[in-house]
Design a protein around this motif. Structure first.
Motif: not given
Length: 617
Positions: A497-514, A517-525
């Motif tokens: 799955v490329d991206i999983a998107l959620y609501g419920h929490v009223h803000n914005y947050e992006r993870t590394c590819p995780v 509970n571990q970053c398999v790859q460093k967060g990047s643009d």
């Protein structure tokens, strides 16, 4: 594009500024403002010295669905607690409530207003002069309106004056179309609301290629009663007849072609009542290589352009988000709203106001919805969570007001294909754990897509089943719904799955590819090459009051923003996908990343998703 004066005016870009009046904030965090009114405790103390009048009395003479009215009032004993309630139908005192028990008389008034404002709002000397005026906006809601002046505040209301009646020229008119993709890629559904029953008129949609010949497709009709609701307030003070909901299926569409449509009701005398004309672009063929753009957000809610009700702080970003998306519609092909739609919470009048608010969007592009806790949850109704968040609606309004291509509308999980995208839209208010029906759906949705044709696999859910730094999760010692990530992370990894998107929490947050509970790859643009793990994105800042983060930041939390906003996915081709996070205040991009990969990169082995091999030739 004409927005018909409803909400989409530049002035509304100011709506993130919290407006205070003599009463202060009109709503507490997370509370439906209408629930603050103890309408069932109303005393009738009509006073000769109190007057309230409204003008004009006849609205929509040129076909408008919304108009502003002037309200003027006087009272010889004014107070800062006085308030104006807008009621529809106008004869609101005729509604009958059941007594709580045989020893208690039923309340005199059991119909909540559709909106309210304090009498001293923008009338600083009201409590001295007893005179005031307001400009309020009304939308066509199938019935007439009256305005009432109350003393005693919201907790002990005393009805002191009632205004003249106000109505729209055609209160039954077909209004507020909502497009949605059907169960097949070449099918578009049109759902709308009217005041016409099947005993009065036959509903249909007239449609065809832009500039070409038109055909007519029939529409089905459903409505609801109090008994359709599961509990209070939806069944009591929040009940308001939702009218008749019609859905028509436009089939055999040509990919990417522009179509025009209008809704009609053929009366039994042979005449036809028409809506205005709208247009949409048909969906691309599954796997088609072309520019495809999808906007995604959760927890939008509704707000009032006249600053009544919850304008101050219940859903302060709602108008901005609606405005920014509508303004950019020429660059958007579909919208997905992943739960917590309008926060009616059992006050049914709010659904009309929500569908009116999003009409410029939903009438032009498919407006796909997921279901959230504020639509579904109610004790003893089969929801996974036994709380009171739906206000007694128990999912009935959501599945009635909006079409979804779900096999079972009550379960409300479904997949939808759009060109190079496969979207798996889940229902977190039903059990998703291994062995359940929904878990089987999720695995089938993820496993059945042809990634050579549709490389971009997107998972969507209302509650966070992956990762979030929300403080309310942190208080429970977790980073999402219990059993969420543990139940599903192996599926996300196995099917890449490329991206999983959620609501419920009223803000914005992006993870590394995780993963786990571990970053398999460093967060990047920018990510390129074989899939490593799913990137999780919380995009619940559509409009409702913002949620805070935990004090400690997890290593997997790459970017976060405590503001209102939405996400835009752009598939340029089979090899490049762009995610942009835009603030609702200005529509500018504040976070983004791209994924660049070929089909062979999707096939490549990665942690948790390596197929068995053999040494045989």
């Amino acid at each position: 594009m004409a927005f018909y004066g409803l909400i989409l005016i530049p002035l509304l870009l100011l709506c993130n500024i919290l407006i205070s009046d003599a009463k202060g904030s009109l709503a507490q965090f997370g509370e439906q403002p209408l629930s603050r009114i103890a309408i069932h405790k109303t005393e009738f103390v009509l006073h000769d010295s109190a007057r309230i009048s409204v003008s004009p009395v006849l609205l929509g003479l040129e076909g408008q669905n919304s108009e502003w009215v002037n309200v003027e009032y006087t009272y010889s004993s004014p107070s800062n607690d006085d308030w104006i309630g807008v009621f529809s139908p106008a004869d609101f005192s005729k509604s009958i409530c059941e007594a709580e028990n045989t020893w208690v008389e039923p309340p005199l008034l059991c119909t909540a207003p559709i909106k309210y404002q304090f009498a001293n709002y923008l009338n600083a000397d009201y409590n001295i002069t007893g005179k005031g005026s307001l400009r309020l906006q009304l939308i066509n809601q199938r019935e007439d309106f009256s305005f009432a002046l109350f003393s005693g505040g919201l907790s002990k209301p005393n009805l002191v004056a009632v205004s003249n009646k106000v109505t729209f020229a055609n209160p039954k008119a077909p209004l507020y179309p909502r497009l949605a993709q059907g169960k097949f890629w070449d099918e578009m559904t049109v759902t709308w609301t009217s005041g016409y029953s099947l005993n009065e008129a036959t509903p249909f949609v007239e449609w065809g290629p832009k500039g070409g010949s038109k055909v007519q497709s029939p529409a089905g009709t459903i409505t609801l009663t109090r008994n359709s609701m599961c509990g209070s307030p939806a069944r009591t003070v929040g009940w308001r007849n939702p009218g008749f909901i019609h859905t028509s299926f436009l089939k055999g569409l040509w990919p990417n072609m522009m179509y025009t449509y209008r809704m009609g009701h053929r009366l039994f005398n042979g005449s036809i009542v028409w809506s205005k004309s709208y247009s949409f672009k048909a969906s691309p063929y599954p796997g088609q290589d072309s520019l495809q753009r999808v906007v995604i957000f959760g927890d939008l809610g509704k707000a009032e352009a006249d600053r009544s009700n919850e304008y101050n702080d219940f859903e302060p970003g709602s108008l901005n988000t609606t405005y920014q998306v509508a303004k950019d519609l020429k660059n958007i092909d579909m919208v997905i709203h992943i739960g917590d739609l309008c926060y009616a919470n059992g006050y049914l009048s709010q659904w009309d106001q929500f569908t009116a608010q999003i009409e410029p969007i939903a009438s032009t592009v498919p407006y796909m919805v997921g279901i959230g806790n504020h639509e579904r949850d109610w004790p003893g109704s089969g929801s996974f969570y036994g709380n009171l968040d739906s206000g007694g609606e128990c999912g009935v309004l959501a599945k009635t007001m909006f079409y979804s291509p779900a096999e079972n509308a009550d379960k409300f999980w479904y997949s939808t294909d759009f060109g190079m995208f496969r979207f798996c839209i889940t229902n977190t208010e039903h059990d998703w754990r291994p062995g359940t029906e929904q878990y089987n759906f999720i695995e089938h949705c993820l496993s059945s897509v042809d990634r050579q044709k549709q490389p971009w696999l997107i998972f969507l859910a209302h509650r966070v089943l992956g990762y979030s730094s929300a403080d309310f999760y942190g208080d429970e010692g977790t980073t999402g719904e219990p059993m969420g990530r543990e139940s599903l992370q192996d599926l996300w990894q196995k099917y890449k799955v490329d991206i999983a998107l959620y609501g419920h929490v009223h803000n914005y947050e992006r993870t590394c590819p995780v993963y786990e509970n571990q970053c398999v790859q460093k967060g990047s643009d920018h990510y390129t090459g074989p899939f490593n793990a799913t990137t999780h994105v919380v995009v619940g800042g559509g409009g409702a009051s913002l949620a805070d983060y935990t004090a400690t930041r997890a290593k997997w939390s790459y970017f976060r923003d405590h503001d209102f906003g939405f996400v835009k996915l752009t598939a340029f081709n089979h090899s490049t996908l762009l995610l942009e996070y835009k603030k609702s205040s200005d529509g500018k991009v504040y976070d983004h990343f791209t994924i660049s990969r070929d089909y062979r990169d999707i096939l490549a082995c990665t942690v948790g998703s390596c197929p068995s091999t053999t040494l045989a030739f």
